[in-house]
Design a protein around this motif. Structure first.
Motif, PDB file in Angstrom:
ATOM      1  N   ALA A 164       0.816  -1.221   0.000  1.00 25.90           N
ATOM      2  CA  ALA A 164       0.000   0.000   0.000  1.00 25.90           C
ATOM      3  C   ALA A 164       0.845   1.266   0.000  1.00 25.90           C
ATOM      4  N   ASP A 165       2.043   1.182   0.584  1.00 26.39           N
ATOM      5  CA  ASP A 165       2.911   2.363   0.619  1.00 26.39           C
ATOM      6  C   ASP A 165       3.751   2.525  -0.642  1.00 26.39           C
ATOM      7  N   GLY A 166       3.555   1.637  -1.621  1.00 30.00           N
ATOM      8  CA  GLY A 166       4.281   1.724  -2.880  1.00 30.00           C
ATOM      9  C   GLY A 166       5.555   0.919  -2.937  1.00 30.00           C
ATOM     10  N   SER A 167       5.980   0.354  -1.821  1.00 27.56           N
ATOM     11  CA  SER A 167       7.185  -0.483  -1.837  1.00 27.56           C
ATOM     12  C   SER A 167       6.892  -1.805  -2.536  1.00 27.56           C
ATOM     13  N   LEU A 181       2.246   5.856  -9.656  1.00 19.87           N
ATOM     14  CA  LEU A 181       1.987   6.939 -10.599  1.00 19.87           C
ATOM     15  C   LEU A 181       3.165   7.082 -11.571  1.00 19.87           C
ATOM     16  N   PRO A 182       2.887   7.360 -12.856  1.00 24.26           N
ATOM     17  CA  PRO A 182       1.623   7.892 -13.378  1.00 24.26           C
ATOM     18  C   PRO A 182       0.573   6.859 -13.767  1.00 24.26           C
ATOM     19  N   MET A 183       0.817   5.567 -13.559  1.00 25.03           N
ATOM     20  CA  MET A 183      -0.249   4.598 -13.760  1.00 25.03           C
ATOM     21  C   MET A 183      -1.285   4.766 -12.653  1.00 25.03           C
ATOM     22  N   CYS A 184      -2.557   4.528 -12.977  1.00 22.69           N
ATOM     23  CA  CYS A 184      -3.621   4.727 -11.994  1.00 22.69           C
ATOM     24  C   CYS A 184      -4.749   3.736 -12.258  1.00 22.69           C
ATOM     25  N   GLU A 185      -5.754   3.765 -11.401  1.00 19.17           N
ATOM     26  CA  GLU A 185      -6.870   2.830 -11.519  1.00 19.17           C
ATOM     27  C   GLU A 185      -7.667   3.072 -12.811  1.00 19.17           C
ATOM     28  N   PRO A 186      -8.284   2.025 -13.339  1.00 19.89           N
ATOM     29  CA  PRO A 186      -9.156   2.221 -14.512  1.00 19.89           C
ATOM     30  C   PRO A 186     -10.390   3.030 -14.133  1.00 19.89           C
ATOM     31  N   SER A 187     -10.984   3.636 -15.133  1.00 19.29           N
ATOM     32  CA  SER A 187     -12.253   4.332 -14.911  1.00 19.29           C
ATOM     33  C   SER A 187     -13.348   3.303 -14.634  1.00 19.29           C
ATOM     34  N   GLU A 188     -14.497   3.771 -14.183  1.00 19.97           N
ATOM     35  CA  GLU A 188     -15.609   2.851 -13.922  1.00 19.97           C
ATOM     36  C   GLU A 188     -16.005   2.103 -15.185  1.00 19.97           C
TER      37      GLU A 188
END
Length: 292
Positions: A17-20, A271-278
């Motif tokens: 969760a912290d990106g590690s 980031l810059p990758m992120c969750e998909p849209s709905e």
């Protein structure tokens, strides 16, 4: 033909969760893939969010996965960048971890000409005795390596032994095969073009979709190799919605979301990758229902 495997999965990199980096999760995922249709895995490639992972963490991933999973299939380290000297040094470091091969992308952003590309891959080839996969993906790099340059590189440096051909043009794979018909591995870099590229001389796929349909992809390739073309074509058609869903937006967004939905180690994005849209998530979810 001797290969590194027919289905090589370009593996996502699980994060906490912290990106590690979730090293234990990565090993568990690698084991799962190798037990479910993958003959090998590519670690820290584009799908593995390599641009946002420190080299020290990449080397730890290579070592951990080789130590635990190396007897199950080919472990391939992505070592290329748009800096030749850094690519050479990192290739040497990766080779020392015990991986079976390395993959190096056509340098991005710089857009070198063919002479520069030859010099770039020559330097990498001289730095290791491991097999090298040249990754040709013009849509991401802004440049491309042509079949004549690949032919010259393989002739001069036989450890340049394969290409991941992701230009989207089957004619490119055809021309590579025409120039190097034996002792060279042509992998499709697009899941949806696996079967067409097999038909023109390819040996397999470096796959994103194999995270969720690895056994089916392997079955399709084996059917084609046995001459059961109709069966291979039917599997290909059945898998098309999965292929489409895995690229409904920029890779690795859909596949990492899908792996998480399947309850496998994945975690968040860097980031810059992120969750998909709905809307994108709905497409992926609908595709996943087809394989359950």
């Amino acid at each position: 033909m001797k290969t590194l495997g027919r289905v090589l999965t370009a593996m996502i990199t699980p994060f906490h969760a912290d990106g590690s980096v979730d090293f234990d999760g990565a090993v568990a995922l690698a084991n799962h893939l190798l037990d479910n249709g993958s003959d090998g895995i590519v670690v820290c490639g584009t799908t593995g969010e390599s641009p946002t992972i420190a080299n020290e963490d990449k080397l730890t991933l290579f070592r951990r996965i080789v130590d635990v999973c190396g007897d199950k299939g080919s472990i391939i380290a992505n070592t290329g960048s748009n800096d030749t000297l850094r690519s050479v040094e990192f290739t040497k470091q990766a080779a020392a971890t015990g991986v079976d091969a390395v993959m190096a992308v056509v340098p991005y952003y710089n857009k070198p000409n063919q002479k520069g590309l030859y010099a770039h891959f020559k330097a990498i080839a001289e730095a290791t005795t491991l097999p090298i996969i040249v990754y040709n993906v013009p849509g991401r790099t802004g440049g491309k390596i042509i079949p004549a340059t690949i032919e010259q590189l393989h002739r001069d440096f036989p450890n340049i032994a394969a290409v991941k051909e992701a230009s989207g043009d089957v004619n490119v794979a055809s021309e590579i095969y025409r120039r190097i018909p034996t002792d060279f591995m042509i992998y499709s870099g697009d899941d949806g073009l696996t079967l067409p590229i097999l038909a023109v001389g390819g040996c397999g796929i470096i796959s994103v979709a194999a995270h969720v349909v690895g056994k089916d992809l392997n079955e399709m390739i084996q059917a084609f190799e046995r001459g059961e073309v109709t069966k291979a074509r039917e599997i290909h058609a059945r898998l098309l919605p999965i292929f489409d869903a895995m690229f409904v937006t920029t890779n690795p967004i859909p596949v990492k979301y899908a792996v998480r939905r399947l309850g496998l180690p994945a975690g968040p994005f860097h980031l810059p990758m992120c969750e998909p849209s709905e809307e994108e998530a709905a497409v992926i979810d609908a595709a996943l229902k087809m394989i359950k």
